[in-house]
Motif scaffolding. Structure first.
Motif, PDB file in Angstrom:
ATOM      1  N   ILE A   8     -63.696 102.917 118.564  1.00 51.09           N
ATOM      2  CA  ILE A   8     -63.803 101.588 117.964  1.00 51.09           C
ATOM      3  C   ILE A   8     -63.814 101.751 116.449  1.00 51.09           C
ATOM      4  O   ILE A   8     -64.724 102.361 115.891  1.00 51.09           O
ATOM      5  CB  ILE A   8     -65.088 100.864 118.414  1.00 51.09           C
ATOM      6  N   GLY A  38     -64.617  96.206 121.573  1.00 47.24           N
ATOM      7  CA  GLY A  38     -65.157  97.449 122.111  1.00 47.24           C
ATOM      8  C   GLY A  38     -66.212  97.201 123.175  1.00 47.24           C
ATOM      9  O   GLY A  38     -66.224  97.862 124.209  1.00 47.24           O
ATOM     10  N   LEU A  54     -67.534 105.347 117.275  1.00 42.68           N
ATOM     11  CA  LEU A  54     -67.334 104.113 116.535  1.00 42.68           C
ATOM     12  C   LEU A  54     -67.691 104.250 115.074  1.00 42.68           C
ATOM     13  O   LEU A  54     -68.479 105.100 114.680  1.00 42.68           O
ATOM     14  CB  LEU A  54     -68.150 102.973 117.158  1.00 42.68           C
TER      15      LEU A  54
END
Length: 60
Positions: A8, A38, A54
């Motif tokens: 992400i 996400g 992420l």
């Protein structure tokens, strides 16, 4: 079966680089451009996400 990594990141270049590295390491990879997308992918049991990478400084 390969483990699946969810990447992400709001920066498309970073997403592509991370995806390439993850796939080169032998993992399946799903990507999302923001936290909301996400979370939707991570919540879907058919995606079978095993780990999430992420960007912590994304807007929103």
């Amino acid at each position: 079966m390969a483990k699946t990594v969810l990447v992400i990141d709001d920066d498309p270049t970073q997403r592509r680089l991370l995806q390439a590295a993850v796939e080169k390491a032998g993992f399946a990879c799903r990507t999302a451009p923001d936290g909301e997308a996400g979370l939707a992918l991570a919540a879907d049991p058919k995606d079978g996400i095993d780990v999430v990478l992420l960007d912590l400084t994304m807007p929103g």
